[in-house]
Design a protein around this motif. Sequence first.
Motif, PDB file in Angstrom:
ATOM      1  N   LEU A 207      29.289  34.558  84.262  1.00  0.00           N
ATOM      2  CA  LEU A 207      29.193  35.985  84.142  1.00  0.00           C
ATOM      3  C   LEU A 207      29.605  36.488  82.836  1.00  0.00           C
ATOM      4  O   LEU A 207      30.503  36.143  82.028  1.00  0.00           O
ATOM      5  CB  LEU A 207      30.530  36.535  85.326  1.00  0.00           C
ATOM      6  CG  LEU A 207      30.221  36.107  86.748  1.00  0.00           C
ATOM      7  CD1 LEU A 207      31.559  36.511  87.580  1.00  0.00           C
ATOM      8  CD2 LEU A 207      29.114  37.208  87.298  1.00  0.00           C
ATOM      9  N   PRO A 208      28.810  37.455  82.520  1.00  0.00           N
ATOM     10  CA  PRO A 208      28.982  37.989  81.090  1.00  0.00           C
ATOM     11  C   PRO A 208      30.375  38.515  80.649  1.00  0.00           C
ATOM     12  O   PRO A 208      31.075  39.087  81.433  1.00  0.00           O
ATOM     13  CB  PRO A 208      28.105  39.473  81.100  1.00  0.00           C
ATOM     14  CG  PRO A 208      26.957  38.821  82.358  1.00  0.00           C
ATOM     15  CD  PRO A 208      27.629  38.118  83.153  1.00  0.00           C
ATOM     16  N   GLY A 209      30.877  37.788  79.559  1.00  0.00           N
ATOM     17  CA  GLY A 209      32.093  38.146  79.013  1.00  0.00           C
ATOM     18  C   GLY A 209      33.336  37.292  79.405  1.00  0.00           C
ATOM     19  O   GLY A 209      34.366  37.224  79.039  1.00  0.00           O
ATOM     20  N   MET A 210      33.003  36.453  80.448  1.00  0.00           N
ATOM     21  CA  MET A 210      34.247  35.564  81.110  1.00  0.00           C
ATOM     22  C   MET A 210      34.481  34.606  80.381  1.00  0.00           C
ATOM     23  O   MET A 210      35.806  34.102  80.112  1.00  0.00           O
ATOM     24  CB  MET A 210      33.806  35.261  82.526  1.00  0.00           C
ATOM     25  CG  MET A 210      33.828  36.196  83.577  1.00  0.00           C
ATOM     26  SD  MET A 210      35.472  37.324  83.402  1.00  0.00           S
ATOM     27  CE  MET A 210      36.709  35.865  84.081  1.00  0.00           C
ATOM     28  N   ARG A 404      35.463  42.427  91.430  1.00  0.00           N
ATOM     29  CA  ARG A 404      34.965  43.204  92.693  1.00  0.00           C
ATOM     30  C   ARG A 404      33.344  43.078  92.426  1.00  0.00           C
ATOM     31  O   ARG A 404      32.663  43.791  91.739  1.00  0.00           O
ATOM     32  CB  ARG A 404      35.211  44.707  92.760  1.00  0.00           C
ATOM     33  CG  ARG A 404      34.942  45.277  94.044  1.00  0.00           C
ATOM     34  CD  ARG A 404      34.967  46.940  93.882  1.00  0.00           C
ATOM     35  NE  ARG A 404      33.903  47.348  94.860  1.00  0.00           N
ATOM     36  CZ  ARG A 404      33.183  48.290  94.797  1.00  0.00           C
ATOM     37  NH1 ARG A 404      33.345  49.219  93.789  1.00  0.00           N
ATOM     38  NH2 ARG A 404      32.449  48.796  95.828  1.00  0.00           N
ATOM     39  N   THR A 405      32.816  42.257  93.195  1.00  0.00           N
ATOM     40  CA  THR A 405      31.147  42.194  93.147  1.00  0.00           C
ATOM     41  C   THR A 405      30.708  43.097  94.015  1.00  0.00           C
ATOM     42  O   THR A 405      31.353  43.478  95.266  1.00  0.00           O
ATOM     43  CB  THR A 405      30.836  40.569  93.460  1.00  0.00           C
ATOM     44  OG1 THR A 405      31.128  40.281  94.698  1.00  0.00           O
ATOM     45  CG2 THR A 405      31.615  39.396  92.719  1.00  0.00           C
ATOM     46  N   THR A 406      29.357  43.149  94.190  1.00  0.00           N
ATOM     47  CA  THR A 406      28.459  43.824  95.232  1.00  0.00           C
ATOM     48  C   THR A 406      28.766  43.191  96.480  1.00  0.00           C
ATOM     49  O   THR A 406      27.847  44.007  97.435  1.00  0.00           O
ATOM     50  CB  THR A 406      27.257  44.295  94.670  1.00  0.00           C
ATOM     51  OG1 THR A 406      26.453  42.960  94.476  1.00  0.00           O
ATOM     52  CG2 THR A 406      27.254  45.058  93.337  1.00  0.00           C
ATOM     53  N   GLY A 442      34.389  42.676  86.930  1.00  0.00           N
ATOM     54  CA  GLY A 442      34.061  41.926  85.944  1.00  0.00           C
ATOM     55  C   GLY A 442      35.094  41.811  84.652  1.00  0.00           C
ATOM     56  O   GLY A 442      35.907  42.182  84.718  1.00  0.00           O
ATOM     57  N   ALA A 443      34.370  41.136  83.654  1.00  0.00           N
ATOM     58  CA  ALA A 443      35.321  40.824  82.275  1.00  0.00           C
ATOM     59  C   ALA A 443      35.804  42.164  81.900  1.00  0.00           C
ATOM     60  O   ALA A 443      36.909  42.244  81.174  1.00  0.00           O
ATOM     61  CB  ALA A 443      34.292  40.198  81.346  1.00  0.00           C
ATOM     62  N   ILE A 444      35.068  43.100  81.784  1.00  0.00           N
ATOM     63  CA  ILE A 444      35.695  44.537  81.316  1.00  0.00           C
ATOM     64  C   ILE A 444      36.669  44.947  81.873  1.00  0.00           C
ATOM     65  O   ILE A 444      37.852  45.160  81.242  1.00  0.00           O
ATOM     66  CB  ILE A 444      34.523  45.746  81.229  1.00  0.00           C
ATOM     67  CG1 ILE A 444      33.230  45.392  80.236  1.00  0.00           C
ATOM     68  CG2 ILE A 444      35.295  46.960  80.676  1.00  0.00           C
ATOM     69  CD1 ILE A 444      32.331  46.330  80.307  1.00  0.00           C
ATOM     70  N   GLY A 445      36.782  45.056  83.372  1.00  0.00           N
ATOM     71  CA  GLY A 445      37.802  45.620  84.139  1.00  0.00           C
ATOM     72  C   GLY A 445      39.029  44.658  84.065  1.00  0.00           C
ATOM     73  O   GLY A 445      40.311  45.391  83.722  1.00  0.00           O
ATOM     74  N   MET A 446      38.772  43.351  84.006  1.00  0.00           N
ATOM     75  CA  MET A 446      39.986  42.261  83.899  1.00  0.00           C
ATOM     76  C   MET A 446      40.568  42.514  82.499  1.00  0.00           C
ATOM     77  O   MET A 446      41.895  42.565  82.441  1.00  0.00           O
ATOM     78  CB  MET A 446      39.550  41.091  83.953  1.00  0.00           C
ATOM     79  CG  MET A 446      39.030  40.796  85.460  1.00  0.00           C
ATOM     80  SD  MET A 446      38.727  38.993  85.834  1.00  0.00           S
ATOM     81  CE  MET A 446      38.380  38.983  87.487  1.00  0.00           C
ATOM     82  N   ALA A 447      39.665  42.593  81.402  1.00  0.00           N
ATOM     83  CA  ALA A 447      40.261  42.806  80.115  1.00  0.00           C
ATOM     84  C   ALA A 447      41.243  44.118  79.933  1.00  0.00           C
ATOM     85  O   ALA A 447      42.214  43.936  79.297  1.00  0.00           O
ATOM     86  CB  ALA A 447      39.115  42.763  79.245  1.00  0.00           C
TER      87      ALA A 447
END
Length: 514
Positions: A207-210, A404-406, A442-447
């Motif tokens: 997944l992008p950024g992970m 949180r995926t779709t 995704g990675a942005i939210g987690m970061a």
Amino acid sequence: MSQEPNTSQPIITDIKRIAVCGGSLGRERRSYVRGQVVDVGITDLMKADGLWDLVTGLFIGEETKITPFLDFSLAPVRKPILKLEVYDSTGKLIYTSGKIKADEDGFFSCEIRDKLPVGFHDFQVILEGLDSFRQYSKDLAHLNATENSILGKTTIVGKGKLRILPEDYQGIVTTSDIDQTYLATDIHSGKGKFTALFETPNQKQALPGMPELYRELRIALENAPLAFISASPHFFRRTMLATIAKDNIQIESLHLKYLEGTIKGVFDKVIDTIFNPLEFFQNGFKPAWSRTKKFLGASYQSLFDQMSYKLSILLYDRIYLPTQAKEILLGDNTESDYMIFTLYQLICMGKLSGDELEEYLYKLNFLGRDAITRDAAKKIRLYSEEILRIHGPKNPVVLSLINRTTHGPNESDMLQKVKEALPEGCYEKEFGTKQAFYGTEGAIGMAIILEKYGFLDSNQILTVIAGMIGKVLEGKLVDETYLMKQLEELTLPKDTEGTRAKIKESLTAAFQKE
């Protein structure tokens, strides 16, 4: 006119015996190593020991070609007798085990109670013999039919990494799910699950950024350990290890699910019923039939569900962690990670224990499914009692993040499902105004949430975002438009709005320069 034989495919001429382990993490006074011994078909070229990576169990060059399907048919070695040796970073032998007897499917486990020095160590698995006449006869038949076989000459069958933490370690240990947390695996369709069997490490996309997130976390947390847990079958191990190495992610351990154990459990239950019918019907036919339906239904679901398996692994690993170690948990909303992570915290705090815990797990129906058998509930109870004995009642989890995926519920729906599944009022009583988990995208939210808790800084968030640019997620190119839209729509705690605005400002400035 005779046809020339097709020599385009390498010809399997021999068997190599390997132990696939995947690393381990422990503390000074208690650690463990486990793995599986299997036979791999090899060509003449692959007979050279120097061309094998015994940590991954792969021949040099196979890293880009291995698939789970190729490993599905690996022949387990019946009841091998093994010995474990552990070496420190200088190559000094610091531990030698007694005899380790693996089971009929080649699975073995060695618990180390000797005090080991803190640090990064190497271990090797040595094959000393067999405790199975059937396996011995099979080996003998192969040796008689094959000239100069290496099968009988191999002693070191596997290697791995063992990290030992100090007993007073107060740092972070990160544990992450794989599918839809780290890898963009299509687990929502039969076709996707089938395709995953044939994917090489190069075809498995993160997944992008992970990958960047895992790397930045290790830097920020001063080389804090990282463990992966997946409900994928154990024959994914060599492919997963190669995938993780391809993405330049350093891990301490990789846990995968042993499906044959579930299937064998069902078989043993049927056999036991046949040979002990009086015990089976002792309380009458109706209760016996009810128990059987529950067992078979939960066993079938456990082939696909994660609840029992992941909860057991989290608790088992906790036994081997230092008491003051803090944990970050990463998962996703496609199955039940948010419920598992919440239960894990409650069990570690001693809020669900003993008979109450066992009965609750046995009767638990989550997302419309029963997935915890009586035996699994008993095992989880034993782990919980051991944790409370060693560490006392305390919540080691400082942050739990759910991608949180779709394909799953949003944060509020996840929270509602957890509250409904727990005993009435349990969530509010034990967590109060705190959250057992955060759902984000995704990675942005987690970061950004990791930055809120002081585990990352804003520059590291930008590094994670930079790693996303140009990647594809669910058919969409991650570019300026995508990133700005995602930042606008991210599910985040209210007190992170300043960080969100700062990141948007930095990205706008960076894109304008381009």
